[in-house]
Design an enzyme around this catalytic site. Structure first.
Site, PDB file in Angstrom:
ATOM      1  N   CYS A 180       0.836  -1.193   0.000  1.00 23.07           N
ATOM      2  CA  CYS A 180       0.000   0.000   0.000  1.00 23.07           C
ATOM      3  C   CYS A 180       0.878   1.254   0.000  1.00 23.07           C
ATOM      4  CB  CYS A 180      -0.942   0.008   1.211  1.00 23.07           C
ATOM      5  SG  CYS A 180      -0.073   0.095   2.803  1.00 23.07           S
TER       6      CYS A 180
ATOM      7  N   CYS B 159       3.341   1.736   2.866  1.00 22.68           N
ATOM      8  CA  CYS B 159       4.607   1.000   2.732  1.00 22.68           C
ATOM      9  C   CYS B 159       5.613   1.833   1.947  1.00 22.68           C
ATOM     10  CB  CYS B 159       4.378  -0.333   2.024  1.00 22.68           C
ATOM     11  SG  CYS B 159       3.265  -1.460   2.887  1.00 22.68           S
TER      12      CYS B 159
ATOM     13  N   ASP C  87      19.177  18.938 -38.591  1.00 24.50           N
ATOM     14  CA  ASP C  87      20.578  19.342 -38.601  1.00 24.50           C
ATOM     15  C   ASP C  87      21.182  18.787 -39.895  1.00 24.50           C
ATOM     16  OD1 ASP C  87      23.102  20.261 -37.574  1.00 24.50           O
ATOM     17  OD2 ASP C  87      23.568  18.157 -37.159  1.00 24.50           O
TER      18      ASP C  87
ATOM     19  N   ASP D 112      22.413  15.284 -34.061  1.00 22.70           N
ATOM     20  CA  ASP D 112      23.337  14.241 -33.641  1.00 22.70           C
ATOM     21  C   ASP D 112      24.499  14.749 -32.803  1.00 22.70           C
ATOM     22  OD1 ASP D 112      24.624  15.563 -35.798  1.00 22.70           O
ATOM     23  OD2 ASP D 112      25.972  13.844 -36.016  1.00 22.70           O
TER      24      ASP D 112
END
Length: 798
Positions: A103, A106, A508, A693
């Site tokens: 739950c 916990c 690019d 890149d």
């Protein structure tokens, strides 16, 4: 809770045990030393709120024995740790599996305990997947201390690994199969007795046999209701404790109500019984869940076994001696020998040999890739033709294949918008179902119909939104697997949603629309060309720009570089023999560009100055990627605007844009200017994607609505992108755009089918024309149709 039960775990306390912990100024009894130690630790750490807010009792705890403590310490050994810990300098991160988290309290307890540790950076507990992601400073904290802290509050944690996850999935599938078998066998037996009642048209069965058959049906139904149907109850209880409604809530109510009503009728010997309906309902539901489990496993299996592909051993070359060592013990700098047909054990660079490798497992490309010295090779790929000598360059936990698995795990946790919408919608549908079933019962009861309860039960079953809850998760799971087959790694769960709305794509140039493999085509210089190239190679040796690779063959290690500075997007500068050299664009050197000659339009030009005096112009050739032409043509057909957004200010940028037919050209752009351009487009209402890149592309990749990074690009570019191409081919982009459209179409089909089925079945159920077992069959079939429809996404053309 009875006074004889343990306050921490709720278990009975043995008569000979007298253990206490003071909680809220009261002595609370404990059943064992383990629970006492955990409870005392919770109090000592100021975590008393756990006992005030928990919804479930803690698990019974056993104290760690010396062997278990030693096992925790073993996780600090570098060779063991590298299998599952991600390292970034002094910062480490790990994904842990934790047992017995039941739950939200916990999760709160574990997080609160860990946040008190010196050196902890972040910790997040996911109660649904029972996993914890922890980040910490390695100089202040160790993994064993984290695991020990978790055990001190009563939970067992261990590093999440693919094999363990797969074992858990196999165990879940087997569990469903066992329960399905029990439900099937019991259903057959109960149906035998039910058929006797159905075909007793002459009333020849005596009252004694009639009651006897009912009693047997009750007994045989018990394993179905209280064993086979347990998964539905557990899921329903978990949802209710979290103050949510899921599809298992009406399912659990239907099973328990039908069984209880039939059991009462059997005991009182009055009224109708529907044990066969209860058993068939559970059987069809379990059959649907079992097939769904197998379908999900099939959809996700492309990445779940990747780590198994790394060989267990490697041939390590040390002082001209070959030694077989465990592959997981390889370190950066180790040299390994890889024979033809063997699997490469780690990411590294070839230092000797010329061969071809099969990288289909990573990139989806079936064609072998030629590899030469200084080329990268990757773990889990196959060496095909000749022996290679490779130097390991990456730690095991940072290998490309490990990053793929980690990123896919993160992408699965990141729910797309439609998936979140479906989950929210399903909760409201469950509320409507419960209200509709209640009103149906009230209406038929007021009308005097003795079957009002069973009619309401049929409504409850027929309208269960199982298919609706599966509509989007099944589609996105299959789509993620399909993208992996195409050689694309989906890092962001929202990416597929965004991809269908893209109307402007910026590219690019270098390394994206072109191959990024530069060669020196020509040089105009006042000094000897060889000396110029050596100086340029020295300057570029400290740069990560793709252009730098063109000069690696001219590098002279005897030339010393000092005061090196990288001006991102412009160029580099440094001192050699106390002489200042600058290398870069014409703007950087503040000279007039030399790109007027027609023969140089297809080349990139960089300039070199010596003490601020221009001394050389170097012309580099960079070919356009063949697949870029087809991609731009595809985007034009879809009426998506394209822009070449590049830092190159030479005529080559104009040449590339013109050859590809790109709509707009923005050249000579710095990273800040690129980001500003993207932001301007987005402010104008465009949904923008960016391809890049390089290191200088990282800001604009992060700023775009959607971003793609090339597989051969820089690590920072790939970390900033939403989708990473595991290869350097643009050919798969058109297919993934088409896939995103197909995903949306299939999700809409799933929604239409699931909602359509419910709307069709409801009138028949309300009218009393649909018995509960047929309603269960229809609901299970609708869920299977949705899952099978989603699996069509796995059939992708490479």
């Amino acid at each position: 809770m009875p006074i004889s039960d343990c306050f921490h775990c709720g278990e009975s306390i043995p008569n000979n045990i007298d253990l206490h912990v003071i909680i809220n100024e009261q002595a609370q009894r404990m059943c064992c030393y383990g629970c006492q130690a955990v409870a005392q630790s919770i109090i000592d750490n100021g975590l008393l709120s756990y006992y005030q807010h928990r919804t479930n009792k803690g698990v019974q705890v056993s104290e760690l024995v010396p062997e278990q403590l030693q096992q925790l310490l073993n996780y600090d050994i570098e060779e063991i740790e590298q299998d599952f810990v991600d390292v970034d300098g002094l910062q480490k991160q790990v994904l842990l599996t934790v047992e017995n988290v039941s739950c939200a309290a916990c999760a709160w307890l574990i997080e609160s305990k860990l946040r008190r540790l010196d050196g902890l950076i972040t910790c997040n507990v996911n109660t649904t997947s029972a996993r914890i992601r922890v980040t910490w400073h390695s100089s202040q904290l160790k993994l064993s201390q984290i695991l020990l802290a978790i055990s001190e509050v009563g939970y067992k944690a261990y590093p999440f690994q693919t094999d363990n996850a797969e074992q858990a999935q196999v165990a879940a599938t087997k569990s469903y199969l066992r329960k399905l078998t029990v439900a099937g066998l019991c259903t057959m037996q109960v149906m035998m007795f039910a058929l006797a009642f159905y075909f007793d048209v002459l009333g020849s069965i005596s009252e004694g046999f009639f009651h006897y058959f009912r009693t047997l049906s009750l007994i045989i139904s018990l394993p179905v209701v209280f064993y086979a149907s347990l998964p539905f109850y557990k899921n329903a209880i978990s949802a209710l404790l979290a103050k949510r409604l899921n599809m298992d809530v009406p399912v659990s109510i239907a099973i328990l109500l039908a069984f209880s009503a039939s059991a009462i009728a059997t005991v009182t010997q009055s009224g109708e019984v529907y044990f066969e309906s209860v058993c068939m309902f559970s059987f069809f539901l379990l059959l649907g869940r079992y097939l769904e489990q197998r379908a999900k496993k099939k959809a996700a299996q492309s990445s779940s076994n990747l780590l198994k592909l790394i060989p267990s051993t490697a041939l390590k070359l040390d002082n001209n001696k070959l030694t077989s060592v465990p592959a997981k013990l390889l370190k950066i700098g180790d040299i390994v020998l890889i024979k033809p047909g063997e699997i490469i054990p780690g990411d590294g660079i070839i230092i000797k040999g010329l061969s071809q490798t099969d990288e289909a497992i990573l990139t989806g490309e079936q064609m072998p890739v030629t590899k030469a010295p200084n080329d990268w090779v990757y773990a889990s790929t196959i060496n095909i033709s000749n022996t290679l000598t490779v130097q390991i360059k990456v730690e095991r936990g940072q290998q490309l294949i490990s990053q793929i698995i980690t990123l896919q795990e993160q992408a699965v946790l990141d729910k797309p918008r439609l998936a979140t919408l479906a989950d929210t919608l399903a909760q409201y549908v469950v509320v409507v179902i419960l209200l509709l079933a209640t009103l149906t019962y009230i209406g038929w009861s007021l009308a005097g119909n003795e079957h009002a309860f069973w009619i309401a039960l049929a409504v409850l079953v027929a309208t269960c939104p199982c298919a609706l809850s599966l509509a989007t998760p099944s589609a996105y799971t299959a789509a993620s697997s399909a993208m992996t087959q195409l050689g694309l790694l989906l890092k962001n769960g929202q990416a597929l949603d965004t991809l269908t709305n893209i109307d402007h794509i910026c590219f690019d140039k270098t390394g994206t629309m072109t191959t990024g493999k530069f060669n020196v085509a020509d040089i105009d210089s006042v000094d000897e060309s060889n000396e110029i190239l050596k100086i340029v190679a020295t300057l570029e040796s400290h740069s990560q720009h793709p252009i730098a690779q063109a000069f690696s063959q001219y590098y002279d290690p005897t030339i010393m570089l000092e005061n090196f500075t990288n001006h991102t997007g412009l160029g580099v500068e440094g001192h050699i023999d106390k002489i200042k050299f600058k290398l870069g664009s014409s703007e950087f050197l503040q000279i007039s560009p030399d790109d007027s000659s027609a023969e140089h339009l297809y080349k990139t030009v960089i300039y070199l100055s010596k003490n601020e005096q221009h001394i050389a112009s170097i012309y580099l050739k960079d070919d356009i990627r063949p697949e870029a032409y087809a991609l731009v043509a595809f985007l034009k057909k879809r009426k998506i605007t394209t822009t070449l957004l590049t830092g190159d200010s030479s005529g080559h940028a104009y040449y590339v844009a013109k050859q590809l037919g790109i709509d707009h050209l923005e050249k000579g752009q710095s990273p800040a200017q690129k980001l500003n351009y993207i932001n301007t487009l987005q402010e104008q209402g465009s949904v923008v994607a960016m391809f890049g890149d390089g290191v200088n592309d990282a800001p604009v990749l992060a700023g775009a609505h959607l971003s793609f990074a090339m597989g051969g690009g820089s690590d920072i570019a790939k970390s900033s992108a939403d989708i990473v191409l595991l290869h350097n081919s643009l050919a798969s982009i058109s297919r993934v755009i088409a896939l995103s459209v197909k995903v949306q179409r299939i999700i809409k089909q799933n929604f239409c089918w699931s909602i359509g089925y419910n709307l069709t079945a409801v009138p028949f159920a309300i009218a009393g024309l649909l018995p509960p077992y047929l309603a269960a069959l229809g609901m299970s079939l609708s869920s299977l149709v949705v899952v099978l429809n989603s699996l069509r996404l796995l059939k992708v053309k490479k």
